[in-house]
Structure formats: structure tokens, C-alpha cells
Design a protein around this motif. Structure first.
Motif, PDB file in Angstrom:
ATOM      1  N   TYR A  46       0.813  -1.172   0.125  1.00 15.36           N
ATOM      2  CA  TYR A  46      -0.095  -0.018   0.052  1.00 15.36           C
ATOM      3  C   TYR A  46       0.774   1.359  -0.025  1.00 15.36           C
ATOM      4  O   TYR A  46       1.861   1.572   0.706  1.00 15.36           O
ATOM      5  N   ARG A  54      -4.630   2.718  -4.254  1.00 22.11           N
ATOM      6  CA  ARG A  54      -3.394   2.836  -3.896  1.00 22.11           C
ATOM      7  C   ARG A  54      -2.813   1.673  -3.468  1.00 22.11           C
ATOM      8  O   ARG A  54      -1.498   1.505  -3.072  1.00 22.11           O
ATOM      9  N   ILE A  55      -3.766   0.461  -3.735  1.00 21.41           N
ATOM     10  CA  ILE A  55      -3.089  -0.950  -3.233  1.00 21.41           C
ATOM     11  C   ILE A  55      -2.084  -1.303  -4.647  1.00 21.41           C
ATOM     12  O   ILE A  55      -2.789  -1.190  -5.685  1.00 21.41           O
ATOM     13  N   PHE A  96      -8.536   2.109   3.713  1.00 21.71           N
ATOM     14  CA  PHE A  96      -7.480   2.202   2.437  1.00 21.71           C
ATOM     15  C   PHE A  96      -8.304   2.493   1.138  1.00 21.71           C
ATOM     16  O   PHE A  96      -9.278   2.196   0.915  1.00 21.71           O
TER      17      PHE A  96
END
Length: 211
Positions: free
Chosen positions: A102, A145-146, A141
Motif C-alpha cells: 500500500y 493505492r493498493i 484504505f
């Protein structure tokens, strides 16, 4: 009262949706949510074409009229990987731990292991709410953006989400925790009127009294 069960590989004749079901599904295939997922554009169009082909003429006309009349105000936003989104959804349902790389807002890349509890779509971004195993805390999260592949392993016992609602928790984290400064503002108006003008991503609205 009896019944039957279909095997996993059983085949069925075409199951046609009724008028209301068709009007619900067709606009959904054209929704902005589909536009934020990379790699499904062709599949979405194929599904829409198949749906329209099997509909009776009267329903086809209603679906096309609705599609032509409705315009989407696209809000620019990052696209997410369809496979990552599907894996996270499956891990949420199956209660499996998810491991992924991440990148935060500053571009710093870390490996995270989380207990996924839900996905939330705000209209132009996808978020994952999960219990961060390494940080021993709830984290929100951004799915875009992973980095790389999401790997699932093991299982976990679900935890009670603070407030009892995944969408509300994510909304609160987006409207308060991402900003260095916070303000408390009193509006001399009923909560319903203020909430209609303050989106969840901008702030959390609470009633002081009826007025």
C-alpha cells in the motif's frame, strides 16, 4: 413444502427480468461506479447488449428512453484494479486475511495485513475498511493505492465495526481524520436541511435539538 437444488454446473433456460428489474439493472451497468473500475468496460457493454437483446420490445424502448434521458456528471477520480476489488470483496465475505502493498498519500510503500470488513464506493473512489493487524487498529484504505496483487490467507473472526456501520465509519474517517484542522460549526437550522447540503465526505452532521 418440497423444493429442488441445482448443482454447481447445472444449466438453466434464460430467466427474463420483468420490466422493473430491467429498468433497475440497465442504468446500473452505465453507472459512474463501473467507470472507476479498470478493465471491465468491454464486459459491461457486452452484458448490457445481451440484456437488451432478450428484452421484449416494449421494455427495450423504456430502457433506451431512460438511458437517453439520463446524463451522468462524471467526477474525475482514480480507477481501481478489477481483480483487486473482486479479491477484497471475496475476502470480506469469506472472512479471510488480505495482504497487499500500500502507498500512502506521500508515496511511502508498506506491506499491510488486514482483516477486511467492507468496501465503500463514494461515487468516484473505492475504500476498504479493515482491521490493520500490524497496527492493531481500524484503517481505511484507498483501493487505488493498493499496489500489485492482493493475497488472501487464513481466516479471522469478524470484529464489531465502531458505530455498527461500515459506510458511516468510512464517511467519518474521510470527513475528519484526513485533515490537520477540524472545525465545529453550529447551524441555526434543522438537521435534515443541513445534511442535505453537507455531504458525508465533508463533515458529520449532528442535531443539537429539533431546530
Amino acid at each position: 413444502a418440497g423444493g429442488y437444488q441445482l448443482g454447481r454446473s447445472a444449466s438453466l433456460p434464460p430467466l427474463l427480468p420483468d420490466d422493473d428489474e430491467a429498468l433497475a439493472v440497465a442504468p446500473g451497468l452505465r453507472s459512474p461506479a463501473a467507470g472507476t473500475i479498470a478493465g471491465i468496460e468491454d464486459a459491461t457493454l457486452r452484458a448490457l447488449a445481451k440484456l437488451e437483446q432478450v428484452l421484449p420490445p416494449r421494455v427495450q424502448k423504456r430502457v433506451r428512453t431512460l438511458s437517453q434521458a439520463v446524463a451522468s456528471l462524471q467526477i474525475g477520480g482514480p480507477v481501481v484494479d478489477a481483480q483487486a476489488l473482486a479479491t477484497l470483496a471475496s475476502a470480506t465475505r469469506s472472512r479471510e486475511l488480505a495482504r497487499f502493498d500500500y502507498s500512502d498519500g506521500a508515496g511511502k510503500r508498506t506491506q499491510r495485513v488486514t482483516e477486511p470488513h467492507g468496501l465503500v464506493h463514494t461515487g468516484h473512489r473505492w475504500y476498504l475498511l479493515g482491521w490493520d493487524v500490524n497496527r492493531d487498529a481500524w484503517r481505511t484504505f484507498r483501493v487505488d493505492r493498493i499496489q500489485g496483487r492482493v493475497v488472501t490467507r487464513g481466516s479471522f473472526a469478524p470484529r464489531p465495526v465502531p458505530g455498527g456501520d461500515v459506510a458511516r465509519f468510512v464517511s467519518r474517517s474521510l470527513s475528519t481524520e484526513v485533515y490537520p484542522l477540524r472545525a465545529r460549526v453550529v447551524f441555526f437550522a434543522p438537521k435534515e436541511r443541513v445534511a442535505a447540503r453537507v455531504p458525508p465526505a465533508a463533515g458529520e452532521v449532528e442535531a443539537l435539538d429539533a431546530e
